[in-house]
Scaffold this active site. Structure first.
Site, mmCIF file in Angstrom:
data_model
loop_
_atom_site.group_PDB
_atom_site.id
_atom_site.type_symbol
_atom_site.label_atom_id
_atom_site.label_comp_id
_atom_site.label_asym_id
_atom_site.label_seq_id
_atom_site.Cartn_x
_atom_site.Cartn_y
_atom_site.Cartn_z
ATOM 1 N N LYS A 160 0.858 -1.193 0.000
ATOM 2 C CA LYS A 160 0.000 0.000 0.000
ATOM 3 C C LYS A 160 0.890 1.237 0.000
ATOM 4 C CE LYS A 160 -1.950 2.579 3.048
ATOM 5 N NZ LYS A 160 -1.749 3.868 2.326
ATOM 6 N N GLU A 162 10.375 0.983 10.369
ATOM 7 C CA GLU A 162 11.349 2.068 10.220
ATOM 8 C C GLU A 162 10.568 3.351 10.463
ATOM 9 O OE1 GLU A 162 13.062 5.016 9.171
ATOM 10 O OE2 GLU A 162 13.177 4.350 7.082
ATOM 11 N N CYS A 164 13.269 10.884 7.645
ATOM 12 C CA CYS A 164 13.183 10.343 9.009
ATOM 13 C C CYS A 164 14.525 10.497 9.721
ATOM 14 C CB CYS A 164 12.717 8.900 8.977
ATOM 15 S SG CYS A 164 13.555 7.947 7.723
ATOM 16 N N GLU A 197 9.595 15.289 16.256
ATOM 17 C CA GLU A 197 9.956 15.251 14.838
ATOM 18 C C GLU A 197 9.052 16.236 14.091
ATOM 19 O OE1 GLU A 197 9.143 11.568 12.682
ATOM 20 O OE2 GLU A 197 11.075 11.807 11.696
#
Ligand code: ADP
Length: 491
Positions: free
Chosen positions: A188, A263, A297, A394
């Site tokens: 997906k 991850e 990331c 983040e």
């Protein structure tokens, strides 16, 4: 890496917009579609099939059939590798068009998609194609009159759920080891960026990868994504995205004891010591954060600078920001495109407000660019302290937080003062200092006098809440195999 400077690129044609299941291009069972948007202009590119549980069920059935009974299951490993090489060749042959499609859907500058993302896709698929016939077990000298050996078998049907920041590259990181190991795939793509993944699936079909081996179900996370995670016939989930989503997936996957690799995010410390080559370090620190609009990331979002060189480093980064061309991602001179969508754009500006509220100084940027598209100025905060929200969370945007340090022992504690542990970097001419830091920092990747150096052969993944498992390299492959022990009596 090749550095090809593309001419101003024309808009690519969008050719695949439906689900890809069992080798067929089909609308979603519900008939629903969703819009995908060009983030530089906010215009709708096209409608894409909105897959849901019914489509996932079909895709998993196709993947199971291909895994158990299709030609994939019986093919020689070396031939599997050849098909992967063919896919890499077809992607390379269409690299300009795929790069343009990536820029259209994601908004990243064409020079990045053409010179970084797509060449890395090709390289990753070729690297794992080479592994296909090298996945082998051991013979083990156990006690007694037995022959004992291990077989490394494919884990089975794998569900792969990917984000929007490197759409084609994340697909390659996931397909590469899965295909090499002999698994079959239900993928997906992110709802913001489904187009390159669908095009790559078409090229996989053209390469001769058998029907049902790669299935793509575009759609939303809580519907299509959750259906993959909850499906009892999916053996493993590989997920890249947010920590909060990973926790939902981990709970849901517990029901069927799926193998999981994650991850996730980061708040990576990037340390400049006073003895570093400052020109090099500043260029690297700038790249570490502002590359890909800050949507990495592993972005070096906490820049620790030794007090003696703090002001000089800040001035130099501010100069870089003044020259950082923000604008049309199809212009080859553009360095920074828009954020991927309205939600990310708003989140980034919200964090700029938090930075100001918490008492940091905004040295550059802090505002929207223009009045169309999701553009944010390259933003630099100084006077950031460890507990501020811009030092903890983040942001996933072009917002760099500079933190000053003087004490080296304190520095390691501060660098590790985060729940994340994806990456870290250090800039110094003193090798002992660099290795000491590399050993003590709790992060899956440490760069010394460089940043964002990725290679398909080098494992990547997180400590702590940045993930579970590794992608790339041999470690990435291991996550797609089961180890089977066979013991035979010789008596
Ligand atoms: P990001 O901030 O990068 O969008 P997300 O974790 O929200 O991070 O999304 C990453 C991927 O996970 C996307 O493909 C998204 O659709 C999918 N996703 C989101 N929620 C879920 C969920 N509940 N179950 C499975 N997949 C999900």
């Amino acid at each position: 890496m090749a550095t090809v400077a593309p001419e101003r690129v024309s808009r690519p044609q969008v050719r695949q917009t439906t689900c890809f299941i069992d080798g067929k291009w089909i609308p979603s069972a519900s008939g629903k579609t969703f819009e995908t948007i060009h983030p530089a202009t906010e215009e709708v590119i096209c409608e894409v099939a909105e897959g849901d549980k019914a489509d996932v069920d079909l895709a998993v059935d196709a993947a199971r059939e291909a895994f158990e009974n299709g030609p994939w299951a019986t093919m020689d490993a070396r031939d599997r590798g050849q098909l992967m090489h063919k896919l890499a060749d077809l992607i390379e042959a269409e690299i300009d068009e795929l790069a343009a499609l990536e820029t259209l859907d994601n908004g990243k500058p064409i020079t990045d998609s053409r010179n970084a993302d797509l060449p890395l896709v090709v390289d990753c698929l070729r690297y794992y194609a080479g592994w296909a016939d090298k996945i082998q077990g051991d013979t083990i000298p156990i006690r007694g009159d037995y022959l004992c050996y291990t077989r490394r078998e494919p884990v089975g049907v794998v569900g792969q759920i990917i984000p929007w920041n490197f759409p084609a590259l994340m697909a390659a990181w996931k397909w590469g080891p899965a295909l090499a190991a002999g698994c079959t795939i239900v993928m997906k793509p992110a709802e913001q960026t489904p187009l390159t993944c669908l095009r790559m699936a078409r090229l996989a079909q053209k390469a001769g990868i058998p029907d049902g081996v790669i299935n793509v179900v575009p759609g939303y996370g809580p519907t299509a994504g959750a259906a993959i995670v909850e499906h009892p016939d999916v053996d493993k989930i590989a997920f890249t995205g947010e920590l909060a989503t990973a926790k939902i997936i981990q709970r849901a996957a517990a029901e069927s004891m799926k193998r999981l690799t994650f991850e996730l995010g980061g708040k990576s410390p990037n340390v400049i010591f006073a003895d570093a080559d400052l020109e090099h370090a500043v260029a690297g620190a700038h790249f570490a954060l502002y590359f890909n609009q800050g949507q990495c990331c592993c972005a070096g979002s906490r820049l620790f600078v030794e007090d003696k060189v703090h002001d000089e480093v800040v001035d130099r980064i501010a100069d870089w920001n003044a020259k950082h061309a923000v604008g049309d991602p199809f212009d080859p001179n553009t360095k920074q495109g828009p954020q991927v969508d309205q939600a990310q754009f708003e989140k980034v500006l919200q964090y700029v407000d938090y930075g100001r509220q918490d008492g940091a100084s905004c040295v550059t940027g802090g505002k929207r660019v223009g009045d169309q598209g999701y553009f944010v100025e390259p933003t630099l905060f100084t006077g950031v302290t460890d507990e501020m929200r811009i030092a903890q969370d983040e942001i996933f945007g072009p917002v760099l937080s500079v933190l000053k340090f003087s004490d080296v022992d304190e520095l390691v504690k501060r660098a590790n003062n985060t729940n994340f542990g994806l990456a870290a970097a250090v800039w110094t001419r003193d090798v002992a200092k660099a290795h000491r830091f590399a050993a003590k920092v709790r992060a899956g990747t440490v760069w010394v006098n460089c940043y964002d150096v990725f290679d398909a052969a080098a494992p990547f993944g997180g400590f702590k809440e940045s993930g579970i498992g590794r992608e790339l390299g041999e470690a990435g492959l291991a996550a797609y195999t089961e180890n089977k022990t066979v013991t035979l009596s010789l008596g």
